[in-house]
Design a protein around this motif. Structure first.
Motif, PDB file in Angstrom:
ATOM      1  N   ALA A   1       0.846  -1.210   0.000  1.00 33.56           N
ATOM      2  CA  ALA A   1       0.000   0.000   0.000  1.00 33.56           C
ATOM      3  C   ALA A   1       0.878   1.255   0.000  1.00 33.56           C
ATOM      4  O   ALA A   1       0.584   2.239  -0.680  1.00 33.56           O
ATOM      5  N   LEU A   2       1.968   1.200   0.747  1.00 36.60           N
ATOM      6  CA  LEU A   2       2.880   2.350   0.777  1.00 36.60           C
ATOM      7  C   LEU A   2       3.677   2.459  -0.527  1.00 36.60           C
ATOM      8  O   LEU A   2       3.893   3.547  -1.047  1.00 36.60           O
ATOM      9  N   VAL A   3       4.066   1.310  -1.054  1.00 34.60           N
ATOM     10  CA  VAL A   3       4.795   1.281  -2.321  1.00 34.60           C
ATOM     11  C   VAL A   3       3.940   1.913  -3.422  1.00 34.60           C
ATOM     12  O   VAL A   3       4.449   2.623  -4.296  1.00 34.60           O
ATOM     13  N   ALA A   4       2.648   1.704  -3.355  1.00 34.86           N
ATOM     14  CA  ALA A   4       1.738   2.278  -4.358  1.00 34.86           C
ATOM     15  C   ALA A   4       1.776   3.807  -4.348  1.00 34.86           C
ATOM     16  O   ALA A   4       1.409   4.441  -5.339  1.00 34.86           O
ATOM     17  N   HIS A   5       2.242   4.393  -3.231  1.00 35.56           N
ATOM     18  CA  HIS A   5       2.398   5.850  -3.173  1.00 35.56           C
ATOM     19  C   HIS A   5       3.730   6.296  -3.781  1.00 35.56           C
ATOM     20  O   HIS A   5       4.029   7.489  -3.824  1.00 35.56           O
ATOM     21  N   ARG A   6       4.536   5.332  -4.176  1.00 39.40           N
ATOM     22  CA  ARG A   6       5.853   5.601  -4.776  1.00 39.40           C
ATOM     23  C   ARG A   6       6.741   6.430  -3.856  1.00 39.40           C
ATOM     24  O   ARG A   6       7.393   7.391  -4.294  1.00 39.40           O
ATOM     25  N   ILE A   7       6.768   6.072  -2.591  1.00 41.47           N
ATOM     26  CA  ILE A   7       7.637   6.798  -1.658  1.00 41.47           C
ATOM     27  C   ILE A   7       9.091   6.375  -1.893  1.00 41.47           C
ATOM     28  O   ILE A   7       9.359   5.308  -2.447  1.00 41.47           O
ATOM     29  N   PRO A   8      10.041   7.226  -1.470  1.00 43.69           N
ATOM     30  CA  PRO A   8      11.456   6.913  -1.743  1.00 43.69           C
ATOM     31  C   PRO A   8      11.910   5.586  -1.154  1.00 43.69           C
ATOM     32  O   PRO A   8      12.753   4.901  -1.734  1.00 43.69           O
ATOM     33  N   TYR A   9      11.379   5.211   0.030  1.00 43.58           N
ATOM     34  CA  TYR A   9      11.907   3.998   0.667  1.00 43.58           C
ATOM     35  C   TYR A   9      10.841   3.329   1.524  1.00 43.58           C
ATOM     36  O   TYR A   9      10.192   3.973   2.358  1.00 43.58           O
ATOM     37  N   ALA A  10      10.657   2.033   1.306  1.00 43.08           N
ATOM     38  CA  ALA A  10       9.772   1.221   2.156  1.00 43.08           C
ATOM     39  C   ALA A  10      10.479  -0.109   2.396  1.00 43.08           C
ATOM     40  O   ALA A  10      11.094  -0.660   1.470  1.00 43.08           O
ATOM     41  N   ALA A  11      10.413  -0.607   3.626  1.00 39.93           N
ATOM     42  CA  ALA A  11      11.123  -1.863   3.917  1.00 39.93           C
ATOM     43  C   ALA A  11      10.458  -2.603   5.060  1.00 39.93           C
ATOM     44  O   ALA A  11       9.803  -1.998   5.910  1.00 39.93           O
TER      45      ALA A  11
END
Ligand SMILES: Cc1ncc(C[n+]2csc(CCOP(=O)(O)OP(=O)(O)O)c2C)c(N)n1
Ligand code: SF4
Length: 293
Positions: A165-175
């Motif tokens: 869900a956060l990746v779908a926001h195209r944020i610089p970094y998710a882990a």
């Protein structure tokens, strides 16, 4: 491997978490890495209690206790205030449980990261609303008992994939990270600190009280979540570049489930169905990372 973290402790002894609480272990490693120039926003969660009653605090950094649903919005305001003061060194962190992240705080979180606000959002995931008595959240896994999914009404829905869900926001970094893999956790916290914009860390944090496990099993069970592919360790940069950090040796999910009271009711058939779901999710992740089984 030697753990490459600062010697300083920014979390004092005397906190009021339960014995074996994974959320406290996660905080200790995270703060050692971030250092004292950190302001932490704490929406309502177990950590609101663990930190201790004002004016005492187990944390040696400034903490803002805030309303349950406002983690993303409060961090936005704190960052703006620091910018007004010309403080570019201090890192703003929101530290929230899965209920405060996956469910009730999701709107503020989504709004903040869509604006690419400059802060780190950490969700320590104990897979239910623990502070108020083990209620099911959208992070609670398929098969789990909670006080709102009792008896034969155990949760028959899958866990929400919050990183996606956060990746779908195209944020610089998710882990993702896990208390049983501290070197990986520290590396990701350090990397998150070095990046500007919205960063998201999803930390698996066992909860002996809510999972009906002995406190001394906390780390073992957290490790097994990774070894079984139930909670893979991976990171995603700019919403597109996937890296899988650990390749497990195919442990069966039933080994993980049979150690926990919250899954005691599951039959062999249920466990087979869960194994299939885990395999399916792992294959999907491999494809996103451009890897093959
Ligand atoms: C708007 C609102 N609803 C409900 C509550 C009560 N409440 C406080 S903490 C909490 C549970 C938090 O769950 P989670 O975010 O998963 O963190 P955990 O307690 O598991 O650490 C709830 C329901 C609240 N403080 N505010
Ligand atoms: S209920 Fe769970 S998350 Fe909360 S303090 Fe106890 S062990 Fe930690």
């Amino acid at each position: 491997m030697q753990l490459d973290v600062l010697d300083q402790e920014l979390m004092c002894s005397g906190h009021v978490g339960c014995p074996g609480c994974g959320a406290t272990i996660a905080m200790r490693f995270f703060l050692k890495t971030l250092g004292e120039k950190t302001v932490m926003v704490l929406p309502a969660c177990c950590w609101s209690v663990i930190a201790g009653p004002y004016p005492q605090s187990t944390l040696k950094i400034p903490v803002i206790h805030t309303a349950f649903e406002t983690g993303g919005a409060t961090a936005t305001g704190v960052r703006a205030a620091l910018d007004m003061l010309g403080d570019t060194e201090t890192t703003v962190v929101t530290w929230a449980g899965d209920g405060g992240t996956f469910d009730i705080g999701f709107q503020a979180l989504s709004g903040a990261v869509e604006r690419n606000e400059d802060f780190i959002y950490v969700c320590y995931d104990n897979e239910a609303y623990m502070n108020t008595g083990i209620q099911r959240s959208s992070s609670t896994p398929y098969g789990a008992w909670t006080t709102t999914t009792p008896g034969t009404h155990w949760k028959h829905l899958r866990k929400k994939n919050i990183v996606e869900a956060l990746v779908a926001h195209r944020i610089p970094y998710a882990a993702t990270a896990n208390i049983a893999f501290p070197e990986d956790l520290v590396r990701k916290a350090r990397k998150a600190k070095s990046i500007k914009g919205s960063r998201f860390l999803h930390i698996f944090a066992s909860c002996p009280t809510g999972w009906r496990i002995p406190s001394e099993m906390s780390i073992k069970i957290a490790r097994m979540a990774v070894q079984t592919n139930i909670f893979p360790l991976y990171e995603v940069e700019d919403g597109v570049r996937y890296t899988i950090n650990y390749k497990p040796r195919e442990y069966l999910v039933r080994e993980y489930f049979k150690l926990q009271g919250r899954f005691r009711h599951l039959t062999d058939q249920d466990l087979d169905a869960i194994q299939e779901m885990v395999n399916e999710d792992w294959q999907l992740l491999l494809r996103k990372a451009g890897e093959h089984a």
